[in-house]
Design a protein around this motif. Structure first.
Motif, PDB file in Angstrom:
ATOM      1  N   GLU A 204       0.818  -1.220   0.000  1.00  0.00           N
ATOM      2  CA  GLU A 204       0.000   0.000   0.000  1.00  0.00           C
ATOM      3  C   GLU A 204       0.848   1.266   0.000  1.00  0.00           C
ATOM      4  OE1 GLU A 204      -2.619  -0.606   3.361  1.00  0.00           O
ATOM      5  OE2 GLU A 204      -3.523  -2.372   2.414  1.00  0.00           O
ATOM      6  N   GLY A 205       2.160   1.120  -0.048  1.00  0.00           N
ATOM      7  CA  GLY A 205       3.038   2.281  -0.135  1.00  0.00           C
ATOM      8  C   GLY A 205       3.157   3.076   1.158  1.00  0.00           C
ATOM      9  N   VAL A 206       2.918   2.426   2.277  1.00  0.00           N
ATOM     10  CA  VAL A 206       3.030   3.132   3.561  1.00  0.00           C
ATOM     11  C   VAL A 206       4.473   3.544   3.822  1.00  0.00           C
ATOM     12  CG1 VAL A 206       2.661   2.952   6.062  1.00  0.00           C
ATOM     13  CG2 VAL A 206       1.039   1.885   4.493  1.00  0.00           C
ATOM     14  N   ALA A 207       5.419   2.686   3.436  1.00  0.00           N
ATOM     15  CA  ALA A 207       6.847   2.994   3.637  1.00  0.00           C
ATOM     16  C   ALA A 207       7.667   2.083   2.731  1.00  0.00           C
ATOM     17  CB  ALA A 207       7.231   2.759   5.099  1.00  0.00           C
ATOM     18  N   THR A 208       8.968   2.380   2.652  1.00  0.00           N
ATOM     19  CA  THR A 208       9.861   1.510   1.870  1.00  0.00           C
ATOM     20  C   THR A 208      10.131   0.222   2.657  1.00  0.00           C
ATOM     21  OG1 THR A 208      11.836   2.407   2.922  1.00  0.00           O
ATOM     22  CG2 THR A 208      11.070   3.517   0.897  1.00  0.00           C
TER      23      THR A 208
END
Ligand code: 3HC
Length: 280
Positions: A204-208
């Motif tokens: 979901e692209g919350v963090a790398t």
């Protein structure tokens, strides 16, 4: 000490054989082909060599431990063992066929243990005529380092089998903790949803990937971040266990992250194939 038989010389089986031989058991290590046995023995040697380097073991002791392990491709050689621990592929049909053979080969009182991480002990036990003597001994990877054995009682496992395995675990220098036979037991029921949640956070692209792992490592004092740990365990193994949880409980909270399913379909299985969430 008696004889300790291990079926399967892969990562888990070779680790279990190493720990048993180090504890003083004569070990019979069985696999289907000599090259698997050679690879397993090489893994054991290099793991023990770490301890020689740290001066926790002498070269002579290392050789004594290795000499206690008898590799074989003959299943019949396990017949005289006091315990047989199965650590073959995580597939019910393969385990059922093996347990039927072990049931025919060994005296009825011999304890038959499985290192399964997700298959029902009760189901495996029901393929034999001795379900009371069948039990789960779930070792953790890397086996020589991790102190735990999760012991799983199937529906029919007897008190005396459970007590024997608790005492055996102590002889191996491990701490045994008991669980009942429900999907994922305790370890994977709790671990896999956390790894899956880390995968969803990435998806979901919350963090790398580095931030997700770093947050859990530095913030929660975990030895490895969850994506690194998933790669270490094997993404195919993680997916298989999540599917067991999902099917076993019928609860959508266990649904595997689509990214995990996609990576497994691509053959990106983690460290063992050189690529997973990271490249190796
Ligand atoms: N054999 C022997 N010793 C080993 C080893 C091996 N295969 N791998 C690591 N070690 C030893 C090292 O020599 C070192 O010993 P020391 O502290 O006495 O010097 C110690 O373990 C730490 O190793 P490293 O310094 O090389 O590296 P780390 O500090 O990163 O530790 C690790 C490696 C022990 C693997 C650690 O990262 C860790 O604990 N990771 C988490 C492992 C984990 O969670 N395992 C469970 C997975 S789930 C599972 O197995 C269940 C299944 O059903 C999915």
């Amino acid at each position: 000490m008696g004889t300790f038989a291990v079926i399967g010389a892969g990562t888990m089986g070779s680790g279990i054989a190493q720990v048993a031989a180090r504890a003083g058991f004569q070990v019979v290590l069985r696999d289907v082909a000599p090259e698997y046995l050679d690879r397993g023995l090489a893994t054991i040697r290099s793991s023990l060599e770490r301890d020689v380097k740290k001066e926790r073991l002498t070269v002579a002791q290392l050789e004594e431990i290795l000499a206690r392990i008898r590799p074989t491709t003959e299943l019949a050689e396990v017949a005289g063992a006091e315990i047989v621990v199965e650590a073959i592929i995580e597939n019910f049909e393969a385990k059922a066929a093996l347990f039927r053979e072990l049931d025919a080969l060994t005296p009825p009182e011999t304890v038959l243990a499985t290192n399964t991480s997700s298959i029902s002990i009760t189901r495996i036990a029901a393929t034999t005529k001795r379900p009371a003597q069948v039990i789960g001994m779930h070792f953790m990877n890397p086996v020589p380092v991790m102190p735990l054995v999760e012991v799983i009682r199937g529906c029919a496992t007897s008190e005396s089998t459970a007590n024997y395995v608790l005492e055996l675990g102590a002889r191996l220098g491990k701490t045994c903790l008991m669980a009942n036979d429900f999907p994922g037991f305790v370890s994977n029921r709790i671990l896999m949803p956390m790894l899956n949640e880390a995968m969803f956070a990435l998806y979901e692209g919350v963090a790398t990937r580095e931030a997700i792992d770093g947050i859990m490592k530095l913030g929660m004092n975990h030895p490895m971040g969850p994506l690194t740990l998933a790669d270490f365990i094997g993404l195919d193994v993680c997916l298989a266990i999540l599917d067991v949880l999902y099917e076993g409980f019928g609860d959508p909270k266990y649904r595997a992250c689509p990214l995990l399913r996609q990576y497994v379909a691509a053959g990106w299985l983690g460290r063992k194939t050189g690529r997973g969430f990271y490249e190796y």
